[in-house]
Scaffold this active site. Structure first.
Site, PDB file in Angstrom:
ATOM      1  N   LYS A 186       0.842  -1.200   0.000  1.00 49.54           N
ATOM      2  CA  LYS A 186       0.000   0.000   0.000  1.00 49.54           C
ATOM      3  C   LYS A 186       0.878   1.251   0.000  1.00 49.54           C
ATOM      4  CE  LYS A 186      -3.950   1.840   2.643  1.00 49.54           C
ATOM      5  NZ  LYS A 186      -4.854   1.551   3.777  1.00 49.54           N
ATOM      6  N   MET A 217      -6.937   8.737   3.338  1.00 54.33           N
ATOM      7  CA  MET A 217      -7.114   7.355   3.804  1.00 54.33           C
ATOM      8  C   MET A 217      -8.187   7.179   4.887  1.00 54.33           C
ATOM      9  SD  MET A 217      -3.379   5.569   3.549  1.00 54.33           S
ATOM     10  CE  MET A 217      -2.974   5.973   5.237  1.00 54.33           C
ATOM     11  N   SER A 231      -9.420   1.753   2.379  1.00 58.78           N
ATOM     12  CA  SER A 231      -8.425   2.582   1.728  1.00 58.78           C
ATOM     13  C   SER A 231      -7.321   1.789   1.021  1.00 58.78           C
ATOM     14  CB  SER A 231      -7.795   3.545   2.747  1.00 58.78           C
ATOM     15  OG  SER A 231      -7.135   2.831   3.784  1.00 58.78           O
ATOM     16  N   SER A 232      -7.253   0.458   1.266  1.00 52.81           N
ATOM     17  CA  SER A 232      -6.254  -0.353   0.553  1.00 52.81           C
ATOM     18  C   SER A 232      -6.816  -0.785  -0.802  1.00 52.81           C
ATOM     19  CB  SER A 232      -5.878  -1.592   1.399  1.00 52.81           C
ATOM     20  OG  SER A 232      -5.497  -1.226   2.701  1.00 52.81           O
ATOM     21  N   ILE A 262      -8.208   0.739   9.372  1.00 54.16           N
ATOM     22  CA  ILE A 262      -8.685   1.455  10.560  1.00 54.16           C
ATOM     23  C   ILE A 262     -10.206   1.449  10.660  1.00 54.16           C
ATOM     24  CG2 ILE A 262      -8.796   3.767   9.531  1.00 54.16           C
ATOM     25  CD1 ILE A 262      -7.674   4.869  12.184  1.00 54.16           C
ATOM     26  N   GLY A 263     -10.870   1.017   9.594  1.00 52.10           N
ATOM     27  CA  GLY A 263     -12.325   0.972   9.643  1.00 52.10           C
ATOM     28  C   GLY A 263     -12.895  -0.040   8.671  1.00 52.10           C
ATOM     29  N   GLY A 264     -11.984  -0.881   8.144  1.00 54.41           N
ATOM     30  CA  GLY A 264     -12.381  -1.848   7.116  1.00 54.41           C
ATOM     31  C   GLY A 264     -11.509  -1.724   5.891  1.00 54.41           C
ATOM     32  N   SER A 265     -10.407  -0.992   5.994  1.00 50.24           N
ATOM     33  CA  SER A 265      -9.591  -0.624   4.836  1.00 50.24           C
ATOM     34  C   SER A 265      -8.880  -1.779   4.150  1.00 50.24           C
ATOM     35  CB  SER A 265      -8.559   0.442   5.233  1.00 50.24           C
ATOM     36  OG  SER A 265      -9.211   1.629   5.585  1.00 50.24           O
TER      37      SER A 265
END
Length: 575
Positions: free
Chosen positions: A138, A187, A213-214, A234-237
């Site tokens: 990433k 991100m 974000s990934s 951090i939240g599902g990235s």
């Protein structure tokens, strides 16, 4: 005399206005030049990668790359170890495929040409578990001499002085990081677009987002251009791009892998934990990556990481599991395909001899507003916004930043006025004000801690081993992720709790799912529910996943559960 003063004031005001406009124009030009230089670096790296692949093919005319690209990671590592494939051949096979995939999906931010120079050094790591394996990383993961911009212009042209810890460990395990992949601006969004490198597309449907974000990782691996990638979550990235792109993604317990050298636009935020983890085509690949990274090199390079090696016995265990499950946590109602996938997997698990127990995460409206939104935006979004000052805001992020930029008093007024009509939206807007003082922040941290204890107590009461939940999907239409932070209830809860969690693809959207979606109303019948319906419309044939969850530090058990789901789905398809 008075007229002279008036004329002077008018002249001063005009000069000030012209100066401000001139400075804005000058800044805008500087920003555009900075973006152009970043794009040029990317384009040059792509051209050099193409040239390197072409030269390799000319020297090795009999090499067929398709059989190489079709190998699983365990199969590939075996062939590399025994010498029937060379790292040189594998690297150029994947580099060529990655160039091809990037041309279609815009998922790479830079090819790391040092990977070719690393080949002689790789031979000194023949005993490494990832010997000769090309790995994508990433964009925010530090690689010496290259930017980790996080999709924001102010972080451009600040190349990393050293490799991040995870890159160092990958290299010591014989892996070859060869390409950096795209992220959304800042991100803190689960789309994948920024003003520097543009929008990444979904490998299964170019009219859909790859997630974030990934998202560059999800697109590249889903498109076949990488066999193994590393992202952050951090939240599902990690899990959302995996779900949207039809691959597997794993978020470990937060401090299981070192995050040293990983860039962020929200550093200092402590309410919701960020994790670094792998993405790949199958669960065995995720497990192999975790096993490789959980080594003495990781523990010595970052002594803050607990020295806990990979528990192979737990991963290979076949004992029956007691599995909690839920379809709807009462917040964002899943799409029809998400619900169907969950029930199908529940049935397969029961047939396989596992015990399924109903479980509902407690107080999700409170969690979303007071713990998640208020925690991540404890500063009212100031840190994120400070990273966006230089240059334009990407359209995928604008719906979020419009709210963050409002004065707190205006947010509170809007929240008050909306409450009778859209109570869920009203509470969320109020929560973006963040905390008002240090004591308020401490109180918020205490509330997070108490909720974690409460959740674990409910888990223990039901004597669960693991938990099965819906996984956000299918892939959204463009420009909806920033409007639907409410849909992060499926994934972000487990960052708050710091539970390991992973996404496993299990199905595809059917015509029946699409037909049922027409009747979707949601739990609140508000604007967000209407947006969600539009976001997942037109997805027939796209991947659908489920989410597997375990308690903190039970990462291997979580992976074992993911493997169980994957295997049952494969067996069911082969009947």
């Amino acid at each position: 005399m008075e007229s002279n003063w008036t004329a002077l004031l008018v002249a001063t005001a005009c000069c000030t206005g012209v100066s401000v406009l001139f400075l804005k124009l000058l800044t805008s030009r500087k920003v555009q030049k900075k973006i152009q230089r970043a794009k040029l670096r990317r384009d040059i790296s792509i051209q050099k990668a193409e040239n390197a692949v072409q030269q390799f093919r000319e020297k090795n005319t009999g090499t067929d790359v398709e059989p190489i690209l079709s190998l699983s990671l365990p199969e590939l590592t075996k062939k590399l170890k025994e010498g029937s494939l060379s790292p040189d051949t594998v690297l150029h096979a994947y580099m060529g495929k990655a160039v091809e995939v990037n041309r279609k999906l815009n998922c790479a931010t830079e090819f790391l040409l040092e990977s070719c120079e690393q080949l002689p050094e790789v031979e000194t790591h023949r005993e490494g578990l990832l010997y000769g394996v090309p790995v994508s990383i990433k964009e925010n993961l530090g690689y010496k001499g290259h930017d980790s911009s996080c999709g924001v212009i102010c972080k451009l042209e600040q190349p990393a002085a050293v490799d991040s810890v995870v890159v160092q460990v990958l290299k010591r395990q014989g892996a070859i990081p060869f390409v950096k992949t795209n992220v959304p601006q800042g991100m803190l969004n689960y789309d994948c677009s920024n003003p520097i490198f543009g929008q990444t597309l979904n490998p299964h449907n170019h009219q859909k987002t790859s997630g974030g974000s990934s998202g560059g990782e999800g697109a590249l691996i889903g498109g076949g251009g990488s066999i193994l990638g590393v992202g952050t979550d951090i939240g599902g990235s990690i899990r959302i791009p995996a779900s949207f792109c039809g691959i597997c993604g794993f978020k470990p317990t937060a401090n299981r892998l070192s995050k040293r050298g990983a860039g962020s636009c929200a550093r200092g935020q402590k309410s919701v934990s960020s994790s670094l983890g792998p993405l790949a085509r199958d669960v065995d690949s995720l497990a192999l990556c975790m096993k490789a990274l959980l080594c003495e090199d990781m523990f010595s390079l970052d002594p803050t990481v607990p020295p806990i090696p990979f528990n192979e016995q737990e991963y290979l265990s076949s004992r029956p599991l007691r599995i909690g499950y839920y379809e709807d946590d009462g917040y964002q109602l899943p799409s029809p395909s998400m619900r169907r996938a969950l029930w199908e997997i529940k049935e397969l698990l029961e047939r396989a001899g596992h015990t399924l127990v109903s479980f509902t995460p407690p107080k999700m409206d409170y969690v979303m507003d007071q713990l998640l939104i208020k925690g991540v935006l404890a500063d009212g979004g100031t840190t994120l916004l400070s990273n966006l000052k230089e240059g334009p805001t990407d359209p995928c992020l604008q719906p979020q930043t419009v709210t963050y930029n409002l004065p707190h008093m205006i947010k509170k007024i809007i929240s008050f006025l909306l409450r009778p009509i859209y109570p869920r939206m009203a509470m969320a807007i109020g929560s973006t004000c963040g905390v008002s003082s240090v004591s308020d922040l401490w109180r918020q941290h205490t509330q997070v801690e108490e909720y974690c204890y409460h959740f674990i107590a409910e888990w223990r009461k039901r004597e669960l081993d693991v938990l099965l939940s819906p996984m956000l999907g299918p892939a959204f239409n463009f420009r909806y992720c920033g409007k639907l932070t409410c849909a992060l209830n499926f994934t972000m809860l487990y960052n708050l709790l710091d539970f390991p969690a992973g996404a496993v693809p299990v199905s595809t959207v059917t015509a029946e799912d699409e037909e049922e979606l027409k009747n979707y109303k949601g739990n609140f019948r508000d604007l967000w529910d209407r947006f969600f319906k539009k976001a997942v419309t037109g997805c027939q044939g796209l991947p659908v996943a489920v989410q597997c969850i375990a308690l903190p530090w039970k990462d291997e058990l979580c992976l074992r559960f993911m493997k169980e789901v994957e295997q049952l789905v494969r067996e069911h398809r082969n009947k």
